[in-house]
Design a protein around this motif. Structure first.
Motif, mmCIF file in Angstrom:
data_model
loop_
_atom_site.group_PDB
_atom_site.id
_atom_site.type_symbol
_atom_site.label_atom_id
_atom_site.label_comp_id
_atom_site.label_asym_id
_atom_site.label_seq_id
_atom_site.Cartn_x
_atom_site.Cartn_y
_atom_site.Cartn_z
ATOM 1 N N VAL A 308 0.838 -1.204 0.000
ATOM 2 C CA VAL A 308 0.000 0.000 0.000
ATOM 3 C C VAL A 308 0.867 1.246 0.000
ATOM 4 C CG1 VAL A 308 -1.619 1.366 1.378
ATOM 5 C CG2 VAL A 308 -1.984 -1.096 1.103
ATOM 6 N N ASP A 309 1.887 1.261 0.850
ATOM 7 C CA ASP A 309 2.730 2.448 0.979
ATOM 8 C C ASP A 309 3.478 2.763 -0.309
ATOM 9 O OD1 ASP A 309 2.205 1.538 3.795
ATOM 10 O OD2 ASP A 309 3.451 3.277 4.249
ATOM 11 N N ALA A 310 4.120 1.739 -0.901
ATOM 12 C CA ALA A 310 4.946 1.967 -2.092
ATOM 13 C C ALA A 310 4.104 2.388 -3.285
ATOM 14 C CB ALA A 310 5.743 0.712 -2.423
ATOM 15 N N VAL A 311 3.004 1.684 -3.525
ATOM 16 C CA VAL A 311 2.167 1.992 -4.683
ATOM 17 C C VAL A 311 1.503 3.353 -4.518
ATOM 18 C CG1 VAL A 311 0.155 1.240 -6.018
ATOM 19 C CG2 VAL A 311 1.817 -0.451 -5.223
ATOM 20 N N SER A 312 1.068 3.664 -3.306
ATOM 21 C CA SER A 312 0.445 4.964 -3.062
ATOM 22 C C SER A 312 1.454 6.099 -3.239
ATOM 23 C CB SER A 312 -0.145 5.020 -1.651
ATOM 24 O OG SER A 312 -1.199 4.082 -1.501
ATOM 25 N N ALA A 313 2.672 5.903 -2.741
ATOM 26 C CA ALA A 313 3.693 6.952 -2.843
ATOM 27 C C ALA A 313 4.040 7.244 -4.296
ATOM 28 C CB ALA A 313 4.941 6.543 -2.062
ATOM 29 N N LYS A 314 4.224 6.195 -5.086
ATOM 30 C CA LYS A 314 4.559 6.398 -6.498
ATOM 31 C C LYS A 314 3.400 7.054 -7.239
ATOM 32 C CE LYS A 314 6.147 3.969 -10.657
ATOM 33 N NZ LYS A 314 7.326 4.810 -10.938
ATOM 34 N N THR A 315 2.191 6.620 -6.934
ATOM 35 C CA THR A 315 1.010 7.222 -7.559
ATOM 36 C C THR A 315 0.937 8.716 -7.249
ATOM 37 O OG1 THR A 315 -0.247 5.153 -7.445
ATOM 38 C CG2 THR A 315 -1.509 7.193 -7.636
ATOM 39 N N TRP A 316 1.084 9.058 -5.983
ATOM 40 C CA TRP A 316 0.947 10.456 -5.591
ATOM 41 C C TRP A 316 2.059 11.304 -6.186
ATOM 42 C CZ3 TRP A 316 3.000 14.211 -2.058
ATOM 43 C CH2 TRP A 316 2.107 15.268 -1.809
ATOM 44 N N ALA A 317 3.283 10.771 -6.205
ATOM 45 C CA ALA A 317 4.413 11.534 -6.728
ATOM 46 C C ALA A 317 4.237 11.873 -8.200
ATOM 47 C CB ALA A 317 5.707 10.749 -6.511
ATOM 48 N N HIS A 318 3.698 10.942 -8.992
ATOM 49 C CA HIS A 318 3.553 11.192 -10.424
ATOM 50 C C HIS A 318 2.298 11.984 -10.763
ATOM 51 C CE1 HIS A 318 6.884 9.174 -12.453
ATOM 52 N NE2 HIS A 318 6.864 8.306 -11.456
ATOM 53 N N ASN A 319 1.244 11.828 -9.990
ATOM 54 C CA ASN A 319 -0.005 12.520 -10.313
ATOM 55 C C ASN A 319 -0.050 13.941 -9.768
ATOM 56 O OD1 ASN A 319 -2.319 10.604 -11.582
ATOM 57 N ND2 ASN A 319 -0.906 9.380 -10.352
ATOM 58 N N ARG A 320 0.785 14.248 -8.801
ATOM 59 C CA ARG A 320 0.727 15.555 -8.160
ATOM 60 C C ARG A 320 1.023 16.695 -9.131
ATOM 61 N NH1 ARG A 320 5.903 15.105 -4.112
ATOM 62 N NH2 ARG A 320 4.853 16.852 -3.119
ATOM 63 N N VAL A 321 1.814 16.425 -10.174
ATOM 64 C CA VAL A 321 2.230 17.513 -11.069
ATOM 65 C C VAL A 321 1.054 18.112 -11.834
ATOM 66 C CG1 VAL A 321 4.550 16.564 -11.325
ATOM 67 C CG2 VAL A 321 2.798 15.974 -13.008
ATOM 68 N N TYR A 322 -0.037 17.352 -12.011
ATOM 69 C CA TYR A 322 -1.154 17.846 -12.812
ATOM 70 C C TYR A 322 -2.026 18.851 -12.050
ATOM 71 C CZ TYR A 322 0.233 14.263 -16.089
ATOM 72 O OH TYR A 322 0.952 13.496 -16.974
ATOM 73 N N GLY A 323 -1.844 18.935 -10.752
ATOM 74 C CA GLY A 323 -2.513 19.978 -9.988
ATOM 75 C C GLY A 323 -3.950 19.694 -9.610
ATOM 76 N N ALA A 324 -4.591 18.692 -10.204
ATOM 77 C CA ALA A 324 -5.975 18.378 -9.848
ATOM 78 C C ALA A 324 -6.000 17.651 -8.508
ATOM 79 C CB ALA A 324 -6.615 17.497 -10.926
ATOM 80 N N PRO A 325 -6.958 17.949 -7.646
ATOM 81 C CA PRO A 325 -7.040 17.239 -6.365
ATOM 82 C C PRO A 325 -7.224 15.742 -6.584
ATOM 83 C CG PRO A 325 -9.025 18.525 -6.764
ATOM 84 C CD PRO A 325 -8.039 18.948 -7.794
ATOM 85 N N ILE A 326 -6.552 14.961 -5.750
ATOM 86 C CA ILE A 326 -6.520 13.508 -5.921
ATOM 87 C C ILE A 326 -7.450 12.847 -4.909
ATOM 88 C CG2 ILE A 326 -5.058 11.454 -5.903
ATOM 89 C CD1 ILE A 326 -2.690 13.319 -6.598
ATOM 90 N N ALA A 327 -8.340 11.986 -5.406
ATOM 91 C CA ALA A 327 -9.247 11.206 -4.566
ATOM 92 C C ALA A 327 -9.167 9.759 -5.066
ATOM 93 C CB ALA A 327 -10.672 11.741 -4.658
ATOM 94 N N PRO A 328 -8.232 8.967 -4.562
ATOM 95 C CA PRO A 328 -7.877 7.685 -5.188
ATOM 96 C C PRO A 328 -8.913 6.586 -5.016
ATOM 97 C CG PRO A 328 -6.792 7.875 -3.082
ATOM 98 C CD PRO A 328 -7.476 9.198 -3.319
ATOM 99 N N LEU A 329 -8.824 5.602 -5.918
ATOM 100 C CA LEU A 329 -9.571 4.353 -5.781
ATOM 101 C C LEU A 329 -8.669 3.315 -5.132
ATOM 102 C CD1 LEU A 329 -11.095 5.708 -8.299
ATOM 103 C CD2 LEU A 329 -11.758 3.366 -8.856
ATOM 104 N N GLY A 330 -9.173 2.692 -4.080
ATOM 105 C CA GLY A 330 -8.519 1.527 -3.511
ATOM 106 C C GLY A 330 -9.224 0.274 -3.989
#
Length: 465
Positions: A308-330
Motif C-alpha cells: 500500500v505504501d509503495a504503490v500509493s507513494a509512487k502514484t501520488w508523486a507522479h499525479n501531483r504535477v497535474y494539480g488536480a485534487p486527488i481522490a484515489p480508488l482503492g
C-alpha cells in the motif's frame, strides 16, 4: 475499468516492475549479474565520502559484472519495493532512485531477464525537500469528498435492490455510489432516473462513470451528457489503454462534453496510477484547466504487486504535477486484508486527500465491508515521495506537461512529449532565471517553480488535421 478483471490484467506489467521482476525469457548469459558496489553521481559529492547517500529521484552508479541495459534494479525496504531499469550513461551503469522510495536504508539488487539476481547492497536514500502541497481537499468538488463505492453491474450488487444498496452503503460509511452509465457510445440502462432517485432518497450521492475509447469522441460525450441529464451528482471519465496516444480525440471529447454539461459540473478522471508506465495516455488533456476537476487514480496495490505504501507513494508523486485534487480508488477485490484497507485509508488521509473510493461493490467480500465500517485511522507524518525526474531522453505525457508550461517562457519550444536538446536548453534557462541550479533536469524545486507558470493550450485537433 470495464471490470475488475480488466483493471487487474492491465496493470500486471506494472506490478512486475514494482516488484523488481521481469517477464521470463532467455537472457543469453551464462552467469547471473554481479553487483560489487554503488557510488554517487557525481562520485565527488561530500555526502558520499563514507558511503553512498542518494536523494530520491537522483542517480546512483552501479558497479559489477554481467550488467546490461534494461536489467531491473529493485529498491526494497521493510514495507515495500520499487524498481527501475539499468541504463548506460557517461558515468557508467546508472539508475535513478524511484520516486516513492521510502527514505532510509534500502536494499539494492539487480535482476536479469532470466530472473537471476545479484547480491544485495545497502544504500542510504535521502528524502526530498518537503515542499508538497496538499493532495487537494480544498478544491475537490463536494461530490467526490468522503467515501465512495463503485458499481460495475447493478444486478450483481446487493441483488440490484436500491434499498439494500442504500442500507449496506450507509452501514459502511459510504456516501457516494459510482454506477457505470455507458461503454463507449452504448448506454447502460442500469443508470436510470429511478435508481438515482432511490439512492438520493436514502441520502446517497449517485454518480455516473463511463468507459471511453476515443473512437467516437462526440458520441461518447453525448453519453456522458445523457448520464448528467439523468440526475447524476458527478460524472467520471474512465480512460485506459484504448485512449493511449489519442490526444486530439481527448480534446474533442472534453470540448463536446463541457459544452453540454457546463464548465462547473463536477467531472473526474479515473485511469492508471503510474503515469510513467503509461506515458502515451493524455492525462494532460483530461486534467487540463477546464477539463476534469478531480483525479481518481486506480491504486490497486494487490493487482500491481506492491505494498500500500509503495504503490500509493509512487502514484501520488507522479499525479501531483497535474494539480488536480486527488481522490484515489482503492481495491476491495482480491481479498485485501483489513490492515491493508486501513493502511490505504491512513496513507491517503495523510497525503491530504479529501476523498477516496473502492472498486468494486460486487467483488467486495463481507470482511471488507466490515473493515470499511470501522473508524478510519488517524493521519500520520509521511516522507515526501518525490517528483518525476525528467531529463534528456525522457518521453511521455509528463514531458508534454513540462513543455506546455515552459512554452510560457520559451514560446518557440515545441510540445512533442520528447525531452530533447531544446527542452533541456529551455529548462536550464528557466532554472537559471529562478536562481536554481541549471541542471536541465527536473527536481522538486524545479517542478514547484515550473508549475507556477501559465499553461498555454495546445490545439491537438489542429495538429491531427
Amino acid at each position: 475499468m470495464r471490470s475488475h478483471r480488466r483493471a487487474a490484467l492491465t496493470i500486471t506489467c506494472a506490478g512486475l516492475l514494482a516488484a523488481g521482476l521481469a517477464p521470463p525469457g532467455a537472457e543469453g548469459r551464462t552467469r547471473a549479474p554481479v553487483l560489487t558496489g554503488l557510488r554517487c553521481v557525481p562520485a565527488t559529492r561530500a555526502a558520499c565520502k563514507a558511503s553512498p547517500q542518494v536523494q530520491i529521484g537522483k542517480q546512483v552508479q552501479l558497479r559489477g559484472r554481467g550488467l546490461a541495459a534494461g536489467m531491473r534494479v529493485s529498491f526494497r525496504w521493510s514495507r515495500g519495493a520499487l524498481a527501475t531499469k539499468l541504463r548506460r550513461a557517461r558515468a557508467g551503469w546508472v539508475v535513478r532512485v524511484p520516486i516513492g522510495t521510502k527514505p532510509g536504508t534500502v536494499s539494492v539488487r539487480v535482476t536479469d531477464r532470466a530472473g537471476r539476481s545479484s547480491r544485495v547492497i545497502r544504500l542510504v536514500v535521502l528524502p526530498v525537500p518537503i515542499v508538497r502541497p496538499p493532495a487537494g481537499s480544498g478544491n475537490l468538488p463536494a461530490a467526490f469528498r468522503g467515501d465512495g463505492m463503485w458499481i460495475w453491474q447493478v444486478p450483481k450488487s446487493s441483488g440490484g435492490d436500491p434499498i439494500a444498496i442504500g442500507l449496506k452503503a450507509r452501514a459502511a460509511g459510504i456516501e457516494t455510489v459510482f454506477v457505470k452509465s455507458s461503454d463507449g457510445v452504448t448506454p447502460w440502462p442500469q443508470f436510470s432516473p429511478a435508481l438515482v432517485a432511490a439512492l438520493h432518497a436514502q441520502g446517497l450521492r449517485a454518480c455516473a462513470w463511463q468507459f471511453v475509447y476515443g473512437i467516437d469522441p462526440a458520441g461518447e460525450a453525448a453519453q456522458g451528457a445523457r448520464a448528467v441529464a439523468t440526475g447524476a451528482d458527478c460524472l467520471v471519465i474512465d480512460a485506459e489503454s484504448a485512449y493511449q496516444g489519442r490526444y486530439a480525440q481527448a480534446q474533442q471529447y472534453i470540448g463536446a462534453l463541457r459544452a453540454a454539461i457546463g464548465s462547473a459540473y463536477p467531472l473526474g478522471l479515473t485511469s492508471f496510477p503510474y503515469v510513467d508506465f503509461h506515458p502515451r495516455l493524455p492525462y494532460s488533456v483530461f486534467l487540463a484547466p477546464g477539463a476534469a476537476q478531480a483525479n481518481l487514480p486506480q491504486v490497486y496495490w494487490k493487482a500491481i504487486g506492491g505494498s500500500v505504501d509503495a504503490v500509493s507513494a509512487k502514484t501520488w508523486a507522479h499525479n501531483r504535477v497535474y494539480g488536480a485534487p486527488i481522490a484515489p480508488l482503492g481495491q476491495t477485490y482480491q481479498s485485501p486484508t483489513a490492515d491493508e484497507l486501513q493502511r490505504f485509508r491512513q496513507v491517503w488521509a495523510s497525503y491530504g486527500a479529501g476523498g477516496l473510493s473502492w472498486w468494486s461493490w460486487q467483488a467486495s467480500p463481507e470482511s471488507a465491508w466490515a473493515t470499511l465500517a470501522a473508524p478510519p485511522p488517524v493521519p500520520v507524518a509521511l516522507a515526501d515521495p518525490g517528483w518525476p525526474a525528467l531529463a534528456v531522453k525522457s518521453k511521455g505525457d509528463e514531458v508534454i506537461w513540462l513543455q506546455q508550461h515552459l512554452v510560457a517562457v520559451s514560446p518557440t519550444l515545441p510540445v512533442t512529449g520528447t525531452f530533447g536538446p531544446q527542452t533541456a536548453q529551455a529548462l536550464a534557462a528557466f532554472q537559471a532565471s529562478r536562481g536554481l541550479p541549471a541542471t536541465a533536469e527536473t527536481d522538486p524545486a524545479t517542478w514547484q517553480a515550473v508549475l507556477t507558470l501559465p499553461l498555454p493550450p495546445v490545439d491537438w485537433v489542429a495538429r491531427r488535421g
